[in-house]
Design a protein around this motif. Structure first.
Motif, short mmCIF file in Angstrom:
data_model
loop_
_atom_site.label_atom_id
_atom_site.label_comp_id
_atom_site.label_asym_id
_atom_site.label_seq_id
_atom_site.Cartn_x
_atom_site.Cartn_y
_atom_site.Cartn_z
N PRO A 1 0.79 -1.23 0.00
CA PRO A 1 0.00 0.00 0.00
C PRO A 1 0.82 1.29 0.00
O PRO A 1 0.46 2.24 -0.68
CB PRO A 1 -0.83 -0.13 1.28
CG PRO A 1 -1.03 -1.61 1.41
CD PRO A 1 0.27 -2.22 0.97
N ALA A 2 1.92 1.31 0.75
CA ALA A 2 2.74 2.52 0.83
C ALA A 2 3.37 2.88 -0.52
O ALA A 2 3.79 4.03 -0.73
CB ALA A 2 3.84 2.35 1.88
N GLN A 3 3.42 1.91 -1.43
CA GLN A 3 3.99 2.13 -2.76
C GLN A 3 2.93 2.51 -3.79
O GLN A 3 3.23 2.67 -4.96
CB GLN A 3 4.73 0.87 -3.22
CG GLN A 3 5.89 0.46 -2.31
CD GLN A 3 6.43 -0.92 -2.67
OE1 GLN A 3 5.70 -1.91 -2.65
NE2 GLN A 3 7.71 -0.95 -3.02
N LEU A 4 1.69 2.64 -3.33
CA LEU A 4 0.57 2.94 -4.22
C LEU A 4 -0.05 4.29 -3.89
O LEU A 4 -0.02 4.74 -2.74
CB LEU A 4 -0.50 1.85 -4.09
CG LEU A 4 -0.07 0.41 -4.41
CD1 LEU A 4 -1.20 -0.55 -4.05
CD2 LEU A 4 0.33 0.26 -5.87
N GLN B 1 -4.99 4.15 -6.32
CA GLN B 1 -4.61 2.75 -6.52
C GLN B 1 -4.97 1.90 -5.31
O GLN B 1 -5.41 0.76 -5.46
CB GLN B 1 -3.11 2.66 -6.81
CG GLN B 1 -2.72 3.20 -8.18
CD GLN B 1 -1.22 3.30 -8.37
OE1 GLN B 1 -0.47 3.50 -7.42
NE2 GLN B 1 -0.77 3.17 -9.61
N GLN B 2 -4.83 2.47 -4.12
CA GLN B 2 -5.22 1.73 -2.92
C GLN B 2 -6.72 1.45 -2.91
O GLN B 2 -7.15 0.36 -2.53
CB GLN B 2 -4.81 2.52 -1.67
CG GLN B 2 -3.31 2.57 -1.44
CD GLN B 2 -2.97 3.25 -0.13
OE1 GLN B 2 -3.37 2.81 0.94
NE2 GLN B 2 -2.21 4.34 -0.22
N GLN B 3 -7.52 2.44 -3.35
CA GLN B 3 -8.96 2.20 -3.41
C GLN B 3 -9.30 1.16 -4.48
O GLN B 3 -10.24 0.38 -4.32
CB GLN B 3 -9.71 3.52 -3.67
CG GLN B 3 -11.22 3.44 -3.48
CD GLN B 3 -11.65 3.08 -2.06
OE1 GLN B 3 -11.33 1.99 -1.55
NE2 GLN B 3 -12.35 3.99 -1.40
N ARG B 4 -8.52 1.10 -5.55
CA ARG B 4 -8.71 0.07 -6.57
C ARG B 4 -8.41 -1.31 -5.98
O ARG B 4 -9.10 -2.29 -6.31
CB ARG B 4 -7.83 0.34 -7.78
CG ARG B 4 -8.30 1.50 -8.62
CD ARG B 4 -7.29 1.88 -9.70
NE ARG B 4 -7.79 2.97 -10.52
CZ ARG B 4 -8.46 2.83 -11.65
NH1 ARG B 4 -8.69 1.60 -12.12
NH2 ARG B 4 -8.88 3.86 -12.33
N VAL B 5 -7.39 -1.40 -5.14
CA VAL B 5 -7.12 -2.66 -4.45
C VAL B 5 -8.31 -3.05 -3.59
O VAL B 5 -8.74 -4.21 -3.56
CB VAL B 5 -5.84 -2.57 -3.59
CG1 VAL B 5 -5.66 -3.84 -2.76
CG2 VAL B 5 -4.61 -2.34 -4.46
N ALA B 6 -8.88 -2.06 -2.87
CA ALA B 6 -10.03 -2.33 -2.02
C ALA B 6 -11.22 -2.82 -2.84
O ALA B 6 -11.97 -3.70 -2.41
CB ALA B 6 -10.40 -1.07 -1.23
N ILE B 7 -11.41 -2.24 -4.03
CA ILE B 7 -12.51 -2.67 -4.90
C ILE B 7 -12.24 -4.09 -5.40
O ILE B 7 -13.16 -4.93 -5.43
CB ILE B 7 -12.69 -1.70 -6.08
CG1 ILE B 7 -13.20 -0.35 -5.54
CG2 ILE B 7 -13.65 -2.26 -7.12
CD1 ILE B 7 -13.21 0.77 -6.57
N ALA B 8 -11.00 -4.38 -5.78
CA ALA B 8 -10.66 -5.74 -6.22
C ALA B 8 -10.90 -6.74 -5.09
O ALA B 8 -11.41 -7.84 -5.32
CB ALA B 8 -9.21 -5.79 -6.68
N ARG B 9 -10.54 -6.36 -3.87
CA ARG B 9 -10.76 -7.22 -2.70
C ARG B 9 -12.25 -7.48 -2.50
O ARG B 9 -12.67 -8.59 -2.15
CB ARG B 9 -10.17 -6.56 -1.45
CG ARG B 9 -10.33 -7.36 -0.17
CD ARG B 9 -9.75 -6.60 1.02
NE ARG B 9 -10.39 -5.31 1.18
CZ ARG B 9 -9.91 -4.33 1.95
NH1 ARG B 9 -8.78 -4.50 2.62
NH2 ARG B 9 -10.55 -3.18 2.06
#
Length: 256
Positions: free
Chosen positions: A155-158, A162-170
């Motif tokens: 996350p610190a590299q995003l 992009q972090q919210q996109r990870v949350a949506i993918a999750r």
């Protein structure tokens, strides 16, 4: 065909096209003189494959609506059907399983685990459920949200977007019946927020998912197919094919 038989068929047809259905839902917190009526007899039907925005003034019951619709909270009275199941009939264990497998959640705070990669954050719900992640499906979901080349980043590299996109993918990795989003762009700048909203729109149009989003932003609401407006715990209005201007106008009249 008799009236009763016809009504049963109609009810089944409605259930087949509904992702979430609320009937006479009331939610009261506290008792006696301290009681707070967060929802008052709300009826709402969220169709499968649709994008619905929920709006209203502060204290109107938006978050309570989402919590009851998603099975995070049980209504005081009324009926909630989620993924074709009356949640009032479920034990806490079965309700937890339903939420874990049939519902996805995206919040204003990304709620990612900092020590895990994007891919590991996406697969976390599966691992918590004791399931072995399907690597091909995980790669596909990351590709859907535009992060195929960021799978190994933490996350610190995003960026925030992009972090919210990870949350949506999750939220999507369990193939949920409904994705619930609570102010998903609240922590993002305008441009990034619109990218996330466009992604949620694509989740509906491109992949047939159902999205229910609580927001205070008329521009965010304009990405939805329908806006439902709450005031003082009641559903007071709806708007199909909304524009930001039309939504803002409704909100001004509600708050006036």
């Amino acid at each position: 065909m008799g009236r009763r038989a016809t009504s049963v068929i109609e009810a089944r047809a409605a259930a087949a096209t509904s992702a979430v259905s609320l009937t006479g839902v009331t939610k009261v917190y506290g008792r006696g003189s301290e009681a707070v009526h967060a929802l008052r007899g709300v009826d709402a039907d969220i169709r499968r494959g649709s994008f619905t925005a929920v709006m209203g003034p502060s204290g109107s019951g938006k978050s309570t609506f989402l919590h009851c619709a998603a099975g995070l909270d049980r209504p005081t009275d009324g009926r909630v059907e989620l993924a074709g199941t009356d949640i009032a009939t479920l034990s806490e264990t079965k309700l937890t399983k339903l939420r874990r497998t049939r519902v996805g959640f995206v919040f204003q705070a990304f709620n990612l685990v900092g020590s895990l990669t994007a891919e590991q954050n996406v697969t976390l719900p599966l691992r918590l459920a004791g399931e072995r992640p399907d690597k091909k499906w995980v790669r596909e979901v990351l590709g859907r949200v535009g992060l195929a080349d960021r799978a190994k980043h933490r996350p610190a590299q995003l960026s925030g977007g992009q972090q919210q996109r990870v949350a949506i993918a999750r939220a999507l990795v369990t193939r949920p019946d409904v994705l619930f989003a609570d102010e998903p762009t609240g922590a993002l700048d305008t441009r990034t927020g619109r990218e996330v909203l466009a992604l949620l729109r694509q989740v509906v149009d491109g992949y047939g998912h159902t999205v229910v989003m609580v927001t205070h932003d008329p521009v965010a609401a304009s990405y939805a197919d329908r806006v439902v407006f709450l005031a003082d715990g009641r559903l007071v209005d709806t708007l199909d094919a909304p524009t930001a201007e039309a939504v803002a106008d409704r909100m001004i009249h509600m708050e006036g």
